[in-house]
Write an enzyme that holds these catalytic residues in place. Structure first.
Site, PDB file in Angstrom:
ATOM      1  CB  SER A  10      11.411 129.769 -83.393  1.00  0.00           C
ATOM      2  OG  SER A  10      10.182 129.107 -83.209  1.00  0.00           O
ATOM      3  CG  LEU A  11      13.081 135.496 -82.444  1.00  0.00           C
ATOM      4  CD1 LEU A  11      12.988 136.433 -81.251  1.00  0.00           C
ATOM      5  CD2 LEU A  11      13.451 136.259 -83.689  1.00  0.00           C
ATOM      6  CE  LYS A  34      11.106 135.472 -77.210  1.00  0.00           C
ATOM      7  NZ  LYS A  34      10.035 135.077 -76.260  1.00  0.00           N
ATOM      8  NE  ARG A  55       5.221 132.615 -83.517  1.00  0.00           N
ATOM      9  CZ  ARG A  55       5.518 131.322 -83.557  1.00  0.00           C
ATOM     10  NH1 ARG A  55       4.677 130.435 -83.026  1.00  0.00           N
ATOM     11  NH2 ARG A  55       6.633 130.886 -84.131  1.00  0.00           N
ATOM     12  CD  GLU A  89       4.343 138.913 -77.728  1.00  0.00           C
ATOM     13  OE1 GLU A  89       4.432 137.900 -77.017  1.00  0.00           O
ATOM     14  OE2 GLU A  89       4.494 138.892 -78.967  1.00  0.00           O
TER      15      GLU A  89
END
Length: 214
Positions: A10-11, A34, A55, A89
């Site tokens: 995670s960011l 994002k 993911r 994405e």
């Protein structure tokens, strides 16, 4: 299901523009959308799309290769012949979301947002349904491309991916001094941006320096 070669972490998060500038320090950065969809890992071998994996939980994802081949803008063949692994994405535009929802007569059965629709579309057992949903893919990270000199630059990686035929996330090169101006530019643009986004991502351009941070 399949385990990822390297986990997708995670960011770190912040709502402070000043904190972004402080974190960047004297480094050059890349500020990008994002996108709010489903993260996919694509693997190419011998110039052909070999595998696509979601993911999942960051460590284990689901193989969706036949579905990924139906994405609107994913190249099935690229010039680079080595093993290429990238992340991006999968998203559905607001326009396509509204059109698909409009065709569902039962109001309660309609999708709540483009992300939910995209998640269901990408993980369909029938690839023909996925194809009808017009899923787009925007690359945001290169994991591996052996034998290519990127001059220690993430931006060079983006340029390489674009030359291979991928659409990358829209980004701006920034420094601490230009951070406020860049954020304001994205802030103004998001009001009529055609693809769902729930924030911005700040990357260090210097690959080695970024990796040294852990």
């Amino acid at each position: 299901k399949e385990r990822h070669e390297s986990p997708m972490l995670s960011l770190g998060k912040t709502k402070s523009r000043e904190e972004l500038a402080d974190w960047l320090g004297d480094q050059k950065g890349l500020l990008s959308w994002k996108l709010d969809g489903l993260t996919i890992v694509l693997t190419y071998r011998d110039g052909k799309l070999f595998k696509a994996v979601t993911r999942g939980n960051g460590e284990i994802g689901e193989v969706i290769t036949p579905n990924a081949k139906t994405f609107v803008n994913v190249p099935l063949q690229i010039p680079y012949q080595g093993e290429l692994i990238l992340r991006g994405e999968a998203v559905i535009t607001y326009a396509d979301f509204e059109k698909i929802n409009g065709e569902i007569e039962d109001v309660d059965a309609r999708y709540k947002n483009p992300r939910n629709l995209c998640s269901g579309s990408v993980r369909q057992l029938n690839s023909q349904i996925t194809a009808q949903r017009k899923v787009h893919f925007f690359a945001f990270a290169l994991v591996r491309a052996e034998g290519v000199d990127f001059k220690n630059s993430r931006e060079e990686q983006f340029i390489f991916l674009q030359k291979q035929g991928f659409e990358t996330v829209e980004y701006k090169a920034v420094t601490a001094d230009t951070m406020q101006e860049a954020v304001a530019w994205f802030e103004e643009k998001i009001t009529d941006y055609p693809v769902p986004s729930d924030g911005l991502v700040l990357l260090l351009d210097d690959i080695a320096y970024g990796e040294s941070l852990g």
